[in-house]
Design a protein around this motif. Structure first.
Motif, PDB file in Angstrom:
ATOM      1  N   ASN A 193      13.690  -6.609  -4.586  1.00  0.00           N
ATOM      2  CA  ASN A 193      14.900  -6.109  -5.229  1.00  0.00           C
ATOM      3  C   ASN A 193      15.314  -4.775  -4.615  1.00  0.00           C
ATOM      4  N   LYS A 194      16.476  -4.300  -5.003  1.00  0.00           N
ATOM      5  CA  LYS A 194      17.059  -3.118  -4.381  1.00  0.00           C
ATOM      6  C   LYS A 194      16.329  -1.833  -4.759  1.00  0.00           C
ATOM      7  N   GLU A 195      15.540  -1.859  -5.838  1.00  0.00           N
ATOM      8  CA  GLU A 195      14.897  -0.636  -6.314  1.00  0.00           C
ATOM      9  C   GLU A 195      13.560  -0.354  -5.652  1.00  0.00           C
ATOM     10  N   GLY A 196      13.242  -1.046  -4.578  1.00  0.00           N
ATOM     11  CA  GLY A 196      11.991  -0.788  -3.881  1.00  0.00           C
ATOM     12  C   GLY A 196      10.831  -1.616  -4.363  1.00  0.00           C
ATOM     13  N   ALA A 197      11.085  -2.597  -5.217  1.00  0.00           N
ATOM     14  CA  ALA A 197      10.015  -3.418  -5.778  1.00  0.00           C
ATOM     15  C   ALA A 197       9.898  -4.752  -5.046  1.00  0.00           C
ATOM     16  N   LEU A 198       8.666  -5.224  -4.980  1.00  0.00           N
ATOM     17  CA  LEU A 198       8.372  -6.518  -4.369  1.00  0.00           C
ATOM     18  C   LEU A 198       7.450  -7.275  -5.313  1.00  0.00           C
ATOM     19  N   SER A 199       7.788  -8.526  -5.587  1.00  0.00           N
ATOM     20  CA  SER A 199       6.983  -9.370  -6.465  1.00  0.00           C
ATOM     21  C   SER A 199       6.378 -10.500  -5.640  1.00  0.00           C
ATOM     22  N   ILE A 200       5.081 -10.742  -5.838  1.00  0.00           N
ATOM     23  CA  ILE A 200       4.368 -11.778  -5.083  1.00  0.00           C
ATOM     24  C   ILE A 200       3.710 -12.741  -6.064  1.00  0.00           C
ATOM     25  N   THR A 201       3.974 -14.028  -5.902  1.00  0.00           N
ATOM     26  CA  THR A 201       3.364 -15.062  -6.730  1.00  0.00           C
ATOM     27  C   THR A 201       2.916 -16.222  -5.848  1.00  0.00           C
ATOM     28  N   HIS A 202       2.219 -17.167  -6.446  1.00  0.00           N
ATOM     29  CA  HIS A 202       1.922 -18.439  -5.784  1.00  0.00           C
ATOM     30  C   HIS A 202       3.242 -19.112  -5.432  1.00  0.00           C
TER      31      HIS A 202
ATOM     32  N   PHE B 286       7.574   0.373  -3.230  1.00  0.00           N
ATOM     33  CA  PHE B 286       7.651   1.165  -2.006  1.00  0.00           C
ATOM     34  C   PHE B 286       8.626   2.323  -2.218  1.00  0.00           C
ATOM     35  N   TRP B 287       8.358   3.446  -1.541  1.00  0.00           N
ATOM     36  CA  TRP B 287       9.267   4.596  -1.607  1.00  0.00           C
ATOM     37  C   TRP B 287      10.159   4.688  -0.374  1.00  0.00           C
TER      38      TRP B 287
ATOM     39  N   VAL C 166      -3.786  -7.653   0.002  1.00  0.00           N
ATOM     40  CA  VAL C 166      -4.189  -6.258  -0.218  1.00  0.00           C
ATOM     41  C   VAL C 166      -4.526  -5.578   1.100  1.00  0.00           C
ATOM     42  N   ASP C 167      -5.203  -6.292   1.988  1.00  0.00           N
ATOM     43  CA  ASP C 167      -5.559  -5.738   3.290  1.00  0.00           C
ATOM     44  C   ASP C 167      -4.311  -5.326   4.072  1.00  0.00           C
ATOM     45  N   ILE C 168      -3.233  -6.063   3.902  1.00  0.00           N
ATOM     46  CA  ILE C 168      -1.965  -5.719   4.553  1.00  0.00           C
ATOM     47  C   ILE C 168      -1.295  -4.546   3.844  1.00  0.00           C
ATOM     48  N   LEU C 169      -1.218  -4.605   2.513  1.00  0.00           N
ATOM     49  CA  LEU C 169      -0.508  -3.572   1.754  1.00  0.00           C
ATOM     50  C   LEU C 169      -1.141  -2.193   1.899  1.00  0.00           C
ATOM     51  N   GLU C 170      -2.442  -2.145   2.094  1.00  0.00           N
ATOM     52  CA  GLU C 170      -3.107  -0.852   2.219  1.00  0.00           C
ATOM     53  C   GLU C 170      -2.711  -0.101   3.494  1.00  0.00           C
ATOM     54  N   ASN C 171      -2.009  -0.767   4.389  1.00  0.00           N
ATOM     55  CA  ASN C 171      -1.502  -0.108   5.597  1.00  0.00           C
ATOM     56  C   ASN C 171      -0.129   0.522   5.386  1.00  0.00           C
ATOM     57  N   TYR C 172       0.402   0.365   4.175  1.00  0.00           N
ATOM     58  CA  TYR C 172       1.733   0.896   3.870  1.00  0.00           C
ATOM     59  C   TYR C 172       1.647   1.904   2.724  1.00  0.00           C
ATOM     60  N   HIS C 173       2.646   2.789   2.667  1.00  0.00           N
ATOM     61  CA  HIS C 173       2.708   3.765   1.576  1.00  0.00           C
ATOM     62  C   HIS C 173       3.373   3.075   0.379  1.00  0.00           C
ATOM     63  N   CYS C 174       2.560   2.542  -0.499  1.00  0.00           N
ATOM     64  CA  CYS C 174       3.095   1.792  -1.642  1.00  0.00           C
ATOM     65  C   CYS C 174       2.093   1.839  -2.793  1.00  0.00           C
TER      66      CYS C 174
END
Length: 287
Positions: free
Chosen positions: A188-197, A163-164, A94-102
């Motif tokens: 995926n190509k639609e701007g989505a990112l999935s994160i799991t263990h 992401f946009w 989360v600390d990383i993602l908050e630096n991006y427009h997402c």
């Protein structure tokens, strides 16, 4: 070979593109149940969302593979298999993602924590429709999720990000991959990112379910449409890809059915299970 277990992805597989179950699909599921085959759903959806689909199909108290394989349970309070992202790792992500427009969502088995965003985009609505239902699966929008996680640490099952901007997505992907250990990233190509263990997958959860039920992978049919279904399709004795799945998924399958909008699951059931006699599926009782 008599197949004793059928594992079905939900979105783009079991459901049409408008997220509806057709009469033909419901009849196909009933037909498989009458054959004595154990049916499970294997999905990226949250458990409570998948359970709603299972109830619509009248599946008898099944163990469901949810959260991209990170959570296997018949009751949300009693998982028999789970692969969680630790609270420390969630905070790091989360600390990383908050630096991006997402826009991102942290999926606990009972609720979702999401960041607030001013972006008005139909894909957020689509994400909410597909993965959560506020009527039974609360979504809490937070101004600063990282601040909340400091006060209330949270271990989650998976994280979905949209992401946009393509470049921002690529930069975030690279930073997460280089910085955060013990996670799996799927883009995926639609701007989505999935994160799991890193050890969460539908294949591992399905293999574990089979071991508990006394059903070998050779006795399974697995149907999917997404890159995250690839390992599950390869594991099963009969791996089936939906007709408009990516080529890499089709290449991993033993059989390719029609698209979800062309009743691919129903068509597969008629072709595969038509000649199969009823199986005596005396599966073990899971505890």
């Amino acid at each position: 070979m008599a197949y004793r277990l059928l594992a079905l992805d939900i979105d783009d597989t079991l459901l049409k593109s408008n997220f509806r179950l057709t009469k033909e699909t419901k009849e196909a599921i009933d037909y498989v149940k009458e054959k004595g085959v154990y049916i499970t759903l294997a999905t990226g959806r949250a458990f409570l969302s998948a359970r709603k689909i299972a109830k619509t199909l009248k599946l008898p108290a099944p163990f469901l593979i949810t959260h991209e394989g990170a959570f296997l349970a018949a009751d949300v309070k009693e998982p028999i298999f789970e692969r969680r992202i630790s609270a420390d790792t969630v905070y790091q992500i989360v600390d990383i993602l908050e630096n991006y427009h997402c826009h991102f969502r942290l999926f606990h088995e009972k609720y979702v924590i999401a960041n607030k965003t001013r972006q008005k985009n139909q894909l957020i609505g689509r994400m909410q429709m597909q993965l959560t239902d506020p009527l039974f699966y609360p979504v809490y929008y937070v101004e600063s999720p990282s601040h909340r996680l400091i006060d209330q640490p949270l271990s989650v099952l998976n994280i979905k990000v949209h992401f946009w901007n393509k470049r921002e997505k690529e930069d975030a992907f690279d930073e997460l991959q280089e910085t955060v250990k013990g996670i799996k990233l799927v883009s995926n190509k639609e701007g989505a990112l999935s994160i799991t263990h890193e050890n969460a997958s539908k294949a591992l959860a399905l293999q574990y379910l089979g071991s508990q039920l006394g059903i070998s992978p050779d006795e399974m049919v697995a149907v999917g449409a997404d890159i995250r279904d690839k390992d599950m399709i390869q594991l099963a004795g009969l791996g089936v890809a939906i007709g408009d799945a990516p080529e890499i998924v089709k290449d991993s399958a033993n059989w390719i059915t029609r698209s979800n909008d062309q009743n691919g699951v129903g068509y597969m059931v008629k072709e595969v299970f038509r000649k199969q006699l009823r199986v005596d599926n005396h599966v073990r009782e899971l505890r």
